[in-house]
Write a protein that holds these residues in place. Sequence first.
Motif, short mmCIF file in Angstrom:
data_model
loop_
_atom_site.label_atom_id
_atom_site.label_comp_id
_atom_site.label_asym_id
_atom_site.label_seq_id
_atom_site.Cartn_x
_atom_site.Cartn_y
_atom_site.Cartn_z
N CYS A 53 0.88 -1.17 0.00
CA CYS A 53 0.00 0.00 0.00
C CYS A 53 0.92 1.22 0.00
O CYS A 53 1.56 1.51 1.03
N ASP A 55 0.44 4.38 0.13
CA ASP A 55 0.06 5.55 0.92
C ASP A 55 -0.35 5.09 2.32
O ASP A 55 -0.44 3.91 2.62
N CYS A 59 -5.20 2.84 1.69
CA CYS A 59 -4.45 1.97 0.80
C CYS A 59 -4.92 2.24 -0.62
O CYS A 59 -6.09 1.97 -0.95
N TYR A 60 -4.05 2.84 -1.43
CA TYR A 60 -4.43 3.31 -2.76
C TYR A 60 -5.58 4.30 -2.66
O TYR A 60 -6.46 4.34 -3.51
N LYS A 62 -8.06 4.29 -0.64
CA LYS A 62 -9.35 3.69 -0.33
C LYS A 62 -9.27 2.93 0.99
O LYS A 62 -8.21 2.51 1.43
N PRO A 65 -9.05 -1.53 -0.94
CA PRO A 65 -8.60 -1.42 -2.34
C PRO A 65 -8.96 -2.67 -3.15
O PRO A 65 -8.09 -3.49 -3.47
N GLN A 68 -6.99 -3.32 -6.54
CA GLN A 68 -5.57 -3.62 -6.47
C GLN A 68 -5.28 -4.85 -5.59
O GLN A 68 -4.12 -5.22 -5.40
N VAL A 73 -0.96 -6.97 -1.10
CA VAL A 73 -1.82 -5.86 -0.69
C VAL A 73 -2.71 -6.29 0.46
O VAL A 73 -2.92 -5.54 1.42
#
Length: 306
Positions: A53, A55, A59-60, A62, A65, A68, A73
């Motif tokens: 992830c 960020d 995570c992305y 959201k 996510p 993804q 992930v």
Amino acid sequence: MANSVVDRHPAIAPTDSPPRDRIRRLVWKIAIATLLLMAVGSATRVMNAGLACPDWPLCYGKLVPTQQMNLQVFLEWFHRLDAGLIGLSAIALAGLSWWDRRELPGWLPFASTGALGLIVFQALLGGLTVTELLRFDIVTAHLGTALLFFTTLLIIGMALLPYQGTGSVGKLPWIGLFAAIFVYVQSLLGGLVGSQWALHQCFGYNQLCTVMNSHIFGVVPPTVTIIALVVLAFRTPALHPKLRQLARWAGILLLLQIGLGIATFYEHLQVELLTVSHQATGAALLGTLVAFTVLALRDRAGSVRV
């Protein structure tokens, strides 16, 4: 005594009031979740999912996510989810401790607030591990704080456990304390080895061998201390059965941990299950020693009549 972590009267077990029982059950649930969190964190590292992830805290961008989502992930996302639930539980623990403080030991609201402070600090370190791209010192501090939070929960839980000591522990509390400290330091050294990939660096490039060797030779102090603890526990007459049982588990976990460590070393950290089991067993060993030490200190303090 209401304002002491250890009970000084072994003949009278603490009254298990509803607030006390509620707090103790919550503490054990959080402790189990924390042990799971550390295991998932270890899996995240060995599966190279620490930056899956990109960020934080989302995570992305959201909460979930879905587009993804893959194994890496999922590991990082689930690690954050578990951490978030533990954080909410720590808030509930502190809130309940202050709300029912008149019916609880005087030290408990402060201990639960301290635990909450540790989990907040742990969350900040978790964010920094992502933003600083898995910098080894932050990753190691992240593990160390998690272990401190875990041991704090165990101290609270064992201090609230109804217990009637026998007053025959002798020097066992101090042996247990030193063993727990040695295991904690060894866990940090293991964290340094893992976060710097020191085993691969040493074998492949002859670098960071000092870090790896410090973890290898660091096994001696906790091993010697735990063996002394087990032997003395079984040679101490009239020792409380709970203490004897905890000492037995400490010995079993020590043997398992050494075996896992040797297997992990010879497999060069290539078998993820071995590496995760090695860290989880180390945390369980630390928790067992902390539980033993708290009960032994309660037993010893209870033998001093006031």
